[in-house]
Write an enzyme that holds these catalytic residues in place. Sequence first.
Site, PDB file in Angstrom:
ATOM      1  N   HIS A  35       0.774  -1.278  -0.130  1.00 37.70           N
ATOM      2  CA  HIS A  35      -0.068  -0.037   0.014  1.00 37.70           C
ATOM      3  C   HIS A  35       0.823   1.024  -0.090  1.00 37.70           C
ATOM      4  O   HIS A  35       0.523   2.405  -0.265  1.00 37.70           O
ATOM      5  CB  HIS A  35      -0.885   0.076   1.245  1.00 37.70           C
ATOM      6  CG  HIS A  35      -2.110  -1.164   1.041  1.00 37.70           C
ATOM      7  ND1 HIS A  35      -3.408  -0.954   0.737  1.00 37.70           N
ATOM      8  CD2 HIS A  35      -1.850  -2.199   1.163  1.00 37.70           C
ATOM      9  CE1 HIS A  35      -4.049  -1.741   0.883  1.00 37.70           C
ATOM     10  NE2 HIS A  35      -3.280  -2.670   1.138  1.00 37.70           N
ATOM     11  N   ASP A  44       3.259   9.388  -1.007  1.00 39.00           N
ATOM     12  CA  ASP A  44       2.272   8.476  -0.597  1.00 39.00           C
ATOM     13  C   ASP A  44       1.976   7.607  -1.337  1.00 39.00           C
ATOM     14  O   ASP A  44       1.916   7.724  -2.650  1.00 39.00           O
ATOM     15  CB  ASP A  44       1.117   9.490  -0.340  1.00 39.00           C
ATOM     16  CG  ASP A  44      -0.012   9.329   0.645  1.00 39.00           C
ATOM     17  OD1 ASP A  44       0.132   7.976   1.257  1.00 39.00           O
ATOM     18  OD2 ASP A  44      -0.773   9.921   1.119  1.00 39.00           O
TER      19      ASP A  44
HETATM   20  C1  GDG Z   1      -2.096   3.803   3.279  1.00 37.49           C
HETATM   21  C2  GDG Z   1      -1.152   4.354   2.494  1.00 37.49           C
HETATM   22  C3  GDG Z   1      -2.952   4.401   0.396  1.00 37.49           C
HETATM   23  C4  GDG Z   1      -9.188  10.153   7.431  1.00 37.49           C
HETATM   24  N1  GDG Z   1      -9.705  11.218   8.446  1.00 37.49           N
HETATM   25  C5  GDG Z   1     -10.695  10.726   8.700  1.00 37.49           C
HETATM   26  C6  GDG Z   1     -10.957   9.399   8.351  1.00 37.49           C
HETATM   27  N2  GDG Z   1      -9.880   9.175   7.289  1.00 37.49           N
HETATM   28  C7  GDG Z   1      -9.868   8.011   6.567  1.00 37.49           C
HETATM   29  C8  GDG Z   1      -9.705   8.378   4.940  1.00 37.49           C
HETATM   30  C9  GDG Z   1      -8.948   7.390   4.297  1.00 37.49           C
HETATM   31  C10 GDG Z   1      -8.326   6.949   5.277  1.00 37.49           C
HETATM   32  O1  GDG Z   1      -8.508   7.340   6.506  1.00 37.49           O
HETATM   33  C11 GDG Z   1      -6.825   7.407   5.030  1.00 37.49           C
HETATM   34  O2  GDG Z   1      -6.304   6.750   3.690  1.00 37.49           O
HETATM   35  P1  GDG Z   1      -4.899   7.318   2.903  1.00 37.49           P
HETATM   36  O3  GDG Z   1      -4.745   6.616   1.669  1.00 37.49           O
HETATM   37  O4  GDG Z   1      -5.167   8.958   2.795  1.00 37.49           O
HETATM   38  O5  GDG Z   1      -3.745   7.267   3.905  1.00 37.49           O
HETATM   39  P2  GDG Z   1      -3.341   5.873   4.890  1.00 37.49           P
HETATM   40  O6  GDG Z   1      -3.925   5.672   5.940  1.00 37.49           O
HETATM   41  O7  GDG Z   1      -1.850   6.335   5.141  1.00 37.49           O
HETATM   42  O8  GDG Z   1      -3.022   4.662   3.929  1.00 37.49           O
HETATM   43  C12 GDG Z   1      -1.967   5.284   1.313  1.00 37.49           C
HETATM   44  C13 GDG Z   1      -3.667   3.606   1.480  1.00 37.49           C
HETATM   45  O9  GDG Z   1      -2.945   2.795   2.470  1.00 37.49           O
HETATM   46  C14 GDG Z   1      -4.675   2.705   0.581  1.00 37.49           C
HETATM   47  O10 GDG Z   1      -3.649   1.628  -0.005  1.00 37.49           O
HETATM   48  O11 GDG Z   1      -3.673   5.226  -0.283  1.00 37.49           O
HETATM   49  O12 GDG Z   1      -1.011   5.927   0.594  1.00 37.49           O
HETATM   50  O13 GDG Z   1      -0.245   5.151   3.093  1.00 37.49           O
HETATM   51  O14 GDG Z   1     -10.114   6.401   3.915  1.00 37.49           O
HETATM   52  O15 GDG Z   1     -11.185   8.588   4.837  1.00 37.49           O
HETATM   53  N3  GDG Z   1     -11.886   8.577   8.699  1.00 37.49           N
HETATM   54  C15 GDG Z   1     -12.821   8.797   9.671  1.00 37.49           C
HETATM   55  N4  GDG Z   1     -12.611  10.105  10.276  1.00 37.49           N
HETATM   56  C16 GDG Z   1     -11.605  10.870  10.135  1.00 37.49           C
HETATM   57  O16 GDG Z   1     -11.470  12.021  10.581  1.00 37.49           O
HETATM   58  N5  GDG Z   1     -13.677   8.076  10.047  1.00 37.49           N
END
Ligand code: GDG
Length: 482
Positions: free
Chosen positions: A168, A380
Site C-alpha cells: 500500500h 504517499d
Molecule cells: C495507506 C497508504 C494508501 C481520514 N480522516 C478521517 C478518516 N480518514 C480516512 C480517510 C481514508 C483513510 O482514513 C486514510 O487513507 P489514506 O490513503 O489517505 O492514507 P493511509 O492511512 O496512510 O493509507 C496510502 C492507502 O494505504 C490505501 O492503499 O492510499 O498511500 O499510506 O479512507 O477517509 N476516517 C474517519 N474520520 C476521519 O477523521 N472516519
Amino acid sequence: MHRLIIVSNRLPFALDSAGEDLWTVTPAVGGLVSAVEPVLRERGGTWIGWPGTAGEIPNEPLAKATRDAGYNVVPVALSETERDEFYYGYSNEVIWPLFHDLQNFCNFDPAYWQAYKQVNERYADAIIRNARPGDFIWVHDYHLMYVAQALRERSTSENLSALTFFLHIPFPPYDIFSKLPQQRRLLRALLQFDLLGFQTRRDVRNFLQCVRRVMPDTKVVSRGETHVIRFEKRKIRVGHFPIGIDFDSFENEAKSEAVAQRSQKLRASFPDCQLILGSDRLDYSKGIPERLRAFRDALERYPELRGRVVLIQIVVPSRVEIPRYNEFKNRIDRLVGDINGRFSTSTWIPVQYHFRGLDREDLLAHFRACDIAFITPLKDGMNLVAKEYCACRIDQDGTLILSQFAGAAEQLKPDALLVNPYDVEQMADTIVKAFRMNPAERTARMKRMLRMVRKENVFWWVDSFLAAGSQLTRKVTRSRRN
Ligand code: GDG
C-alpha cells in the site's frame, strides 16, 4: 470463485482494555481498512490480523466485534515486546520512513529484524491453520513482507495456492532502498510470493531497479506493463494496481439528508469564505507542516485571501506512542498557533484545527462543504482522501490541490493542481490559483476526476488484482497436479 483470505497487520477494528474485563471496540482508521473492508463484506472470506492490543486476546469482546462482519476474523496475538519491536520498531521506524524516502527518520536497530521475522512467522502459522488448497491468499502491506518466505520454510506451501502480496505504501528508488541493512534478505523474501502488486508504475519501476541491482541471480522480462522475474526456477509476476474507493457508498452517503444538513451548517459558520480542507492521519509523511507554512505564506503575500479563506485541518491521532509522532504533533500545534496568532481578527480565524477523528458522516460533510482539498504528502502510496473528496462532490464543483508525490497524482494529474510539497511558495501560489479559478474550469476538471474515480473504484482494483492472481492459481494448481 476462490475463497479469499486477507492477511494484514491490523484487523478493521481495535480492541482496547478499559479496565478489568472491560473492552472497547473502535473501528480502525486508515487507507487499507477503508479499501479492503467493503470488499470482504461483499464477497465474504477470512481476515487474519492483529486487533491492536498486546497480550492475550479476549474471546468475548472479539466475538462481539465480529458477529455482524459478514466474514470470518482470525486474530493474531502479539506480546508487548513484539508490538514494540515488530510494529513500532521494524515496521514503523525502519520500513515506513525509508519507503517514504525519509531515511533520516530511520532507526536501524538490529533487534527489530529478528522480531519482524518472528511475527511474520506467526502470521504464516495462522494462514496454515486456516487456509485450504485453492484459497486465494492475499497478504497486505509492509508489515508482512516476510510471510511467503516463512510459509515456504514451513514447506507446506505445496498445499497452498498462489501467494499474492500488495504494497500500500510506495517502493523507494535504489539509492534509498540500498540503505536498508536487510536489503537482500527482504527482496529475497518478497520474491517468495507469486504475484507482487504495487500502487503505481513508479513503484514497479523502483522495485524492478532494486531487484536488478541487489539480486543479480534474477532475470527480469518486461513486455509493456507485464513484468516477470525469474528466480530460483520460479516466475514472479509484478504489476501496478492503483487502489480505489467504494465510490457508490461515498456518493450515496454524501447525497443523504444528514450529510447535506451538516455540510450546510459547516458552510454557514464561515460566511463569505472559501473553505480549504486538509485531512490526514498524524504522520510526518503527510506534509502537514509544509501545508501550514504554504497557507501562512499565501496569507502573507496575497492579502486578498485574508478574511476570505479558512483552512480546516483535521489530524487523526495515529501511532502516538512513537516519540517522533508526538514531537511532530507539537510542531503542528505551534504552526497553527502562529498562523492564528498573526492573522486572526475579531470575526475571522484562518485555521480551524481538529486533533481527532471525525465520524464518517461528519467527514463526508466536510468533503461536501469544502471548496478546495489541499493534500500535500511528501510521498504517499496512493492517498484515498483525494479520491474520497472527488466522490463527495455531488455538485461536480471543487478543486483538488495534490502533491505530485502522491500515487493518486498518476491518475488525477491532468485535472488536479499538482504541487511539490517541498516548495512552499509554489503551494501558496496554487492556493491562490484555486481560489481564483472560474466555476466552469472547476467543474470541467472535477467532472473528469469524478469519471476516473468512479470507474477505477475499489471493486475494479480487487477484480484486476484477483484476475492477475487467478491466472497463477490455475497454473499453480495445474502444475502441482501433474
Ligand atoms: C495507506 C497508504 C494508501 C481520514 N480522516 C478521517 C478518516 N480518514 C480516512 C480517510 C481514508 C483513510 O482514513 C486514510 O487513507 P489514506 O490513503 O489517505 O492514507 P493511509 O492511512 O496512510 O493509507 C496510502 C492507502 O494505504 C490505501 O492503499 O492510499 O498511500 O499510506 O479512507 O477517509 N476516517 C474517519 N474520520 C476521519 O477523521 N472516519
